[in-house]
Design an enzyme around this catalytic site. Structure first.
Site, short mmCIF file in Angstrom:
data_model
loop_
_atom_site.label_atom_id
_atom_site.label_comp_id
_atom_site.label_asym_id
_atom_site.label_seq_id
_atom_site.Cartn_x
_atom_site.Cartn_y
_atom_site.Cartn_z
N LYS A 187 104.84 23.27 23.48
CA LYS A 187 104.20 24.05 24.75
C LYS A 187 105.33 24.48 25.96
O LYS A 187 105.59 26.34 25.75
CB LYS A 187 102.83 23.39 25.62
CG LYS A 187 101.90 23.18 24.46
CD LYS A 187 100.55 23.73 26.02
CE LYS A 187 101.13 21.48 26.40
NZ LYS A 187 100.98 20.74 25.58
N ARG A 236 93.57 20.66 32.04
CA ARG A 236 93.47 19.54 31.36
C ARG A 236 92.33 19.22 30.51
O ARG A 236 92.09 17.80 30.09
CB ARG A 236 94.68 18.62 31.37
CG ARG A 236 95.69 18.74 30.38
CD ARG A 236 96.89 18.05 30.91
NE ARG A 236 97.91 16.95 29.60
CZ ARG A 236 98.83 17.66 29.84
NH1 ARG A 236 99.31 18.76 29.86
NH2 ARG A 236 99.74 16.78 28.90
N ARG A 293 111.40 13.28 19.39
CA ARG A 293 111.79 12.94 21.09
C ARG A 293 112.31 12.16 21.85
O ARG A 293 113.26 11.97 22.96
CB ARG A 293 110.61 13.96 21.81
CG ARG A 293 111.08 14.72 22.65
CD ARG A 293 110.33 15.38 23.88
NE ARG A 293 109.05 14.88 24.52
CZ ARG A 293 107.84 15.78 24.33
NH1 ARG A 293 107.17 17.26 24.83
NH2 ARG A 293 106.56 15.27 25.21
N ARG A 346 111.70 9.66 27.10
CA ARG A 346 110.79 10.03 28.57
C ARG A 346 109.86 8.67 27.98
O ARG A 346 109.49 8.33 27.15
CB ARG A 346 109.90 11.32 28.03
CG ARG A 346 110.37 11.99 28.83
CD ARG A 346 109.48 13.71 28.68
NE ARG A 346 107.40 13.27 28.64
CZ ARG A 346 106.78 14.04 28.00
NH1 ARG A 346 107.69 16.00 28.13
NH2 ARG A 346 105.78 13.93 28.26
N ARG A 404 97.81 10.36 24.23
CA ARG A 404 98.33 11.23 24.44
C ARG A 404 96.91 12.10 23.83
O ARG A 404 96.65 13.06 23.89
CB ARG A 404 99.33 11.14 24.61
CG ARG A 404 99.87 10.76 25.87
CD ARG A 404 101.16 10.66 26.21
NE ARG A 404 102.20 12.03 26.36
CZ ARG A 404 103.07 11.61 25.83
NH1 ARG A 404 103.95 10.67 25.27
NH2 ARG A 404 103.61 12.63 25.80
P1 ADP Z 1 103.08 16.92 26.95
O1 ADP Z 1 101.89 18.22 26.31
O2 ADP Z 1 104.12 16.33 26.29
O3 ADP Z 1 102.26 15.79 27.15
P2 ADP Z 1 103.58 16.57 28.95
O4 ADP Z 1 104.85 17.60 30.64
O5 ADP Z 1 102.76 18.02 29.65
O6 ADP Z 1 103.84 17.10 28.04
O7 ADP Z 1 102.61 16.07 29.97
C1 ADP Z 1 103.14 14.72 29.94
C2 ADP Z 1 102.21 13.74 31.09
O8 ADP Z 1 102.04 13.96 31.94
C3 ADP Z 1 100.44 14.32 30.33
O9 ADP Z 1 99.81 13.12 29.18
C4 ADP Z 1 99.61 13.24 31.54
O10 ADP Z 1 99.90 11.85 31.68
C5 ADP Z 1 100.62 14.16 32.32
N1 ADP Z 1 99.90 16.13 33.04
C6 ADP Z 1 100.59 16.79 33.14
N2 ADP Z 1 99.68 17.46 33.39
C7 ADP Z 1 98.36 17.52 33.44
C8 ADP Z 1 97.72 18.03 34.11
N3 ADP Z 1 96.69 18.77 34.20
N4 ADP Z 1 96.04 17.00 34.18
C9 ADP Z 1 96.53 15.82 34.71
N5 ADP Z 1 97.36 14.48 33.87
C10 ADP Z 1 98.80 16.04 33.27
#
Ligand code: ADP
Length: 164
Positions: free
Chosen positions: A13, A88, A127, A133, A144
């Protein structure tokens, strides 16, 4: 233009969003990046956020919503925004709808990026070695993905019904 980008962790994404924002000239709002920025501080809030993210759980809806609504109302977003990784959950999607009604700015389009789970697990483990990370480890990656199928995937139908 307001766009929501939905996809499982590791789908790419972030990469696709960077290409889209170059093309559309709108800001890229990644809630994952915003939450990681919060975690870089050493505060009670940063420890609270880390306790969710580092366990592969979603951060609480009200907290994410507060961060997003501040951003959307800022002058940076006058021309629109690309939401990456937000909403989400159904609760976030409904809160976003309410916010956009209040601002009289409807969502234009919702994009879904599909990638099979086996490919995602492989990519995320790779990654983990490169980026380091804290939430890219085997147990957290599986959690996740589970959370994605359980809480985020239903949004595809929610937005399809809205014709987005
Ligand atoms: P990825 O797509 O690899 O999960 P992101 O950077 O989008 O990576 O998100 C990393 C983490 O941040 C998620 O696993 C979650 O814990 C948190 N997170 C991101 N966006 C949201 C959201 N909209 N609501 C709740 N938690 C979020």
């Amino acid at each position: 233009m307001l766009i929501v980008f939905i996809g499982p962790p590791g789908a790419g994404k972030g990469t696709q969003c960077r290409r889209l924002v170059d093309l559309l000239d709108i800001p890229h709002l990644s809630t994952g990046e915003m939450l990681r920025a919060v975690m870089e501080q050493d505060t009670a809030l940063s420890r609270y956020v880390a306790s969710y993210i580092n366990a592969g759980k979603l951060a609480p809806d009200h907290l994410v919503m507060r961060i997003v609504s501040q951003k959307v109302k800022s002058p940076d977003c006058t021309n629109g925004a690309l939401f990456d990784g937000f909403p989400r959950t159904m609760v976030q999607a409904q809160m976003l709808d309410d916010l956009l009604v209040e601002l009289k700015r409807p969502l234009d389009v919702v994009l879904e990026l599909q990638v099979p789970d086996e490919v995602l697990i492989d990519r995320l483990l790779k990654r983990a070695k490169i980026d380091g990370r804290a939430d890219d480890n085997d147990a957290t990656i599986r959690e996740r993905l589970r959370v994605f199928h359980d809480q985020t995937k239903p949004l595809v139908q929610y937005y399809s019904k809205q014709g987005k």
